[in-house]
Structure formats: C-alpha cells, structure tokens
Design a protein around this motif. Structure first.
Motif, mmCIF file in Angstrom:
data_model
loop_
_atom_site.group_PDB
_atom_site.id
_atom_site.type_symbol
_atom_site.label_atom_id
_atom_site.label_comp_id
_atom_site.label_asym_id
_atom_site.label_seq_id
_atom_site.Cartn_x
_atom_site.Cartn_y
_atom_site.Cartn_z
ATOM 1 N N VAL A 52 46.812 83.885 38.107
ATOM 2 C CA VAL A 52 45.492 83.341 38.417
ATOM 3 C C VAL A 52 44.421 84.363 38.043
ATOM 4 N N GLN A 53 43.467 83.953 37.270
ATOM 5 C CA GLN A 53 42.306 84.789 36.949
ATOM 6 C C GLN A 53 41.120 84.268 37.744
ATOM 7 N N LEU A 54 40.586 85.116 38.622
ATOM 8 C CA LEU A 54 39.447 84.696 39.417
ATOM 9 C C LEU A 54 38.135 84.919 38.678
ATOM 10 N N PHE A 55 37.933 86.114 38.139
ATOM 11 C CA PHE A 55 36.708 86.398 37.409
ATOM 12 C C PHE A 55 36.895 87.678 36.602
ATOM 13 N N LEU A 98 35.912 83.424 33.083
ATOM 14 C CA LEU A 98 35.780 82.509 34.224
ATOM 15 C C LEU A 98 37.159 82.101 34.719
ATOM 16 N N PRO A 99 37.249 81.373 35.831
ATOM 17 C CA PRO A 99 38.570 81.060 36.407
ATOM 18 C C PRO A 99 39.557 80.463 35.408
ATOM 19 N N PHE A 101 44.180 79.727 34.807
ATOM 20 C CA PHE A 101 45.501 79.637 35.421
ATOM 21 C C PHE A 101 46.553 79.602 34.326
ATOM 22 N N THR A 113 42.206 78.213 30.440
ATOM 23 C CA THR A 113 41.253 79.287 30.659
ATOM 24 C C THR A 113 39.833 78.806 30.399
ATOM 25 N N ARG A 446 42.427 89.617 39.015
ATOM 26 C CA ARG A 446 43.409 88.564 38.770
ATOM 27 C C ARG A 446 44.646 88.889 39.597
#
Length: 450
Positions: A52-55, A98-99, A101, A113, A446
């Motif tokens: 997961v990439q949050l920011f 940006l967010p 998955f 992405t 992340r």
C-alpha cells in the motif's frame, strides 16, 4: 515577460517543490510501488504479498547558472541567471505519488497507482535577450548593441497533469541461479494546464543607445500555446496546482524487464531496463490556443527604433505577451492555429544495475536517457542523468548516498534513509550548500503485509 521569467526563477528554488525522482528509494532492495513506477517488471519482485502506498512527494530544481548558496548569500538571481554568453537552462518539477495498491497472485504482480506532475522549464534562452527582457542594469547602462543569431528553439514551458496506472508483471523464466521478469503499465492521462512560448531561428539586434532596450531587424518562428490556469497567469504558485487533474484525454505506456543473478533467497546482481512515458495527451477546452507565428520586426529607422522590450515588464501570462506583439501591426503573421493540441510526455530509457558487494551492502548504477528533444514545442522536457548509489540495507532500516551527474546542474550528492515504511531523502543535500546548482527533497510512506 519580466514577471514570467522571474517567477520561474523563484520557482526553481522552492524547497517544497525533483528530475530523477525518489533517487535511491526507487531502486531499493525492498521492492515496492516506487520500484514498479521506475520499471513495471519490478511488480513481480514485490517484497510483500500486498503493498500500500499512502503518499509520496518528490520535488527538484536545477539550474546551469544559479546555485542554492547564491540565494543564501543574497545574490541577485537576475544578474546570475543571465550573466555571460552561455544559454540559460533551468527546470523545476514535482512528482506526487498518490495512493496506490499492489499485490501478488497466481505468479503475477499487479498494481493500481496514481500520481500528479508539475513542471516548469526555461530551455536554451539567449542570455543577451534574457538580460534585456528582465531589465538588467548592465543592459540599461550599456550603449552597445547586441546582435543575436540563434538557430535553436528558445522555450519557456510549463505543464501539469495527473495519471492513473494499471500494471501487470510476471516471471517469464527462473531457476536456482537466474530469473527474468517482464512488466507493463498502461496509464490514463488527465492533462491539467499547459503553456509554451517557443522562439526558433531567432535573429535580431538589441540596442540600448536611447536608454531603453529596443529590438529591431528581428525574425523568428514563434509558438504561443496555453491551456487552463497557466493561460491566465504564471505569477502565482496556485497557477500550477489549481488544475493538476483535468479530464481523461490521453494514454501512455511503460514497458520493462529485469534479470537477477540469484544468491540464496535474494540476488547477487539485478539489472533492469525500462522505456517509460510512451504516449501523449490532448489539451482540449474553450480557452485553449496554440498558434504559430512568423515574427518580423523591421530594422531601426529614425523615429522608429523598433520594439520597446520594456513593454513586457508587466506581462503576467503568455496571452499578455501575445497581445503586446499583436498590438504592433505587421510584427506577427499567423501561420496556423489550433484550439486542440497534443503534448508528448517525456519518454525516457531507464537502465540500472544493483550489485550486492557484501552482506547488507549494495551499490546501484542508474542511467536515465531521454528519447525526444526538449526543443520541440509539443514536448514536456526531461534530463539525462547518471547516478551511483551505495546503500546499506538492514531490512527495517536502509540508508543510501546518491551521487548524480545531471545534464543541467552537473554533479550532485545527497543522502536518504528508510525506516520501516517511512522514507526521506535528497539527491543534492550534500552539495546544495556549496556550489551546487540543484536543490531537491522527497519523502513518503508505504507499507506491505503478508
């Protein structure tokens, strides 16, 4: 024009607003979404089943003339930027991660992405012309005429856009010693705003003998294009951020491969190759305009010294510049005009190798080579970059020192670290306080699980 030029100069050193984005962390041995953005085949190497990439934010400013220390010392940016005979090049750009998955399933790696881009550039602008446009005191005090004859394309350009990517990657061959992966990313592009002023094959004479810089005996091929908020103004940071995401009007593709020489559960050597940003986006709205003109300014004559360049001092947008030129009959001849126009993304070739020297110590070589020419009016600009990054990786902690050789700013050295999912770094923090001509930073968070 003075306001436009100076706002770009100041934007070049906004520390919150980078060209090899996320340097060091994007080639980390702990593979995540940033690695996949660098090369889509890396999604087959995800360090966790789910990622997961949050920011994330990466921001960069590079100049071939002005250093960060010059600003700290209170030096005159105008004087330094247009000093000497060397053409002016600088760029400032930001990439927002940006967010997103990513996950592994059935032998594949998949990802969704999102990201946003802001870029502003001055490309190969003649220093004599620049000094005259910003009202440099040396020009005002001089009575000598400057003769300009430049066959290139001098550009002032800015672009904002957003994108959503869909990626898939898979191991195509593997055994105990070797592994090959391939991957692809399809991007949906959302153009936000755009502005371009290009002057190719420019020739003319700047004469200040009357105490004011006049341009005469001039000819050039001009392109004036603008869309969205950047068509209205260049002079506020909000002009660049208010319309990053527009409507869906473009597509692009990334294709990548990587090879690993295996060593136990990890690798001794990993080599990657990717071609990124193959595609374009269309700017299309009621306030769009892209016009090609032929510029012709007669030779100076008694009572008509030419075009007074001080007329551009209060211009805040390219439409203002265009209006000033059109107010002089005969100076501009329209050759073509379009309300819809395409802009090509900065297609680049990424090549890298990560070598495990000893346990926990790696060194990464990275090359970014642009494919298209920055002097084309419909091209988003990019840089050629080569970097060497030694890194220490302790699973939950990672530290690295990127040393880069950039086309515009020269040699830079930085530092970065990762603590679990949080990362922070800069390509140039070690050289910015000296004679370095680049300032940048990045950070983000992340995490992976299972």
């Amino acid at each position: 024009m003075k306001k436009i030029t100076l706002i770009l100069c100041s934007l070049s050193f906004i520390p919150a607003l980078a060209q090899e984005h996320f340097s060091g962390i994007s080639t980390s041995k702990r593979v995540g979404i940033l690695n996949g953005n660098n090369n889509p085949s890396e999604f087959a190497n995800l360090g966790s089943r789910f990622e997961v990439q949050l920011f994330g934010a990466s921001v960069n400013a590079s100049s071939n003339k002005v250093g960060f220390s010059d600003l700290l010392n209170g030096s005159d940016v105008e004087e330094l930027m247009f000093a000497g005979d060397k053409p002016v090049n600088f760029t400032t750009n930001a990439e927002l991660a940006l967010p997103g998955f990513a996950f592994k399933a059935l032998g594949w790696g998949f990802a969704v992405t999102s990201g946003a881009h802001i870029t502003a550039n001055v490309i190969e602008v003649n220093s004599d012309l620049g000094r005259a446009l910003v009202g440099n005191e040396d020009v005002n005090a001089s009575t000598a005429a400057s003769i300009i004859n430049d066959s290139g394309n001098q550009r002032i350009n800015a672009t904002t856009w957003g994108e959503i990517g869909f990626s898939a990657a898979r191991k195509i061959y593997g055994n105990d010693k070797h592994q090959f992966n391939a991957g692809i990313t399809l991007k949906l592009l959302f153009p936000g705003s755009y502005a371009n002023f290009g002057a190719s094959n420019f020739s003319g004479t700047i004469d200040n003998s009357l105490g004011t810089p006049y341009l005469s005996g001039a000819s050039a091929n001009l392109n004036v294009a603008y869309s969205g908020s950047l068509g209205e103004s260049f002079t506020d940071a909000s002009d660049y951020t208010s319309s990053v995401f527009g409507n869906l009007k473009g597509m692009a593709t990334d294709i990548g491969f990587d090879y690993q020489l295996k060593s136990g559960s990890s690798y001794k050597l990993k080599v990657g190759l990717a071609i990124k940003n193959m595609g374009s986006m269309t700017f299309k709205s009621d306030d769009n305009q892209s016009t090609n003109y032929a510029l012709t300014i007669p030779n100076a004559a008694p009572g008509n010294p030419g075009l007074d360049l001080n007329e551009f001092n209060d211009a805040e947008s390219l439409s203002d510049v265009e209006a000033i030129l059109l107010s002089h009959p005969g100076y501009l001849t329209e050759e073509s005009q379009s309300t819809d126009f395409k802009v090509k993304l900065p297609t680049v070739l990424n090549l890298y190798a990560d070598y495990n020297i000893i346990s926990k110590l790696n060194v990464t070589l990275f090359l970014q080579q642009k494919v298209n020419k920055d002097q084309e009016n419909d091209q988003v600009a990019s840089q050629n970059i080569f970097s060497i990054t030694p890194r220490v990786n302790l699973s939950f902690f990672e530290a690295f020192v990127p040393v880069s050789f950039n086309e515009i700013s020269g040699t830079t050295a930085g530092f970065g670290l990762r603590l679990a999912g949080f990362y922070l770094g800069s390509n140039s923090v070690l050289t910015a306080i000296g004679d370095g001509k680049q300032a940048d930073a990045y950070f983000g968070y992340r995490f992976g699980f299972l």
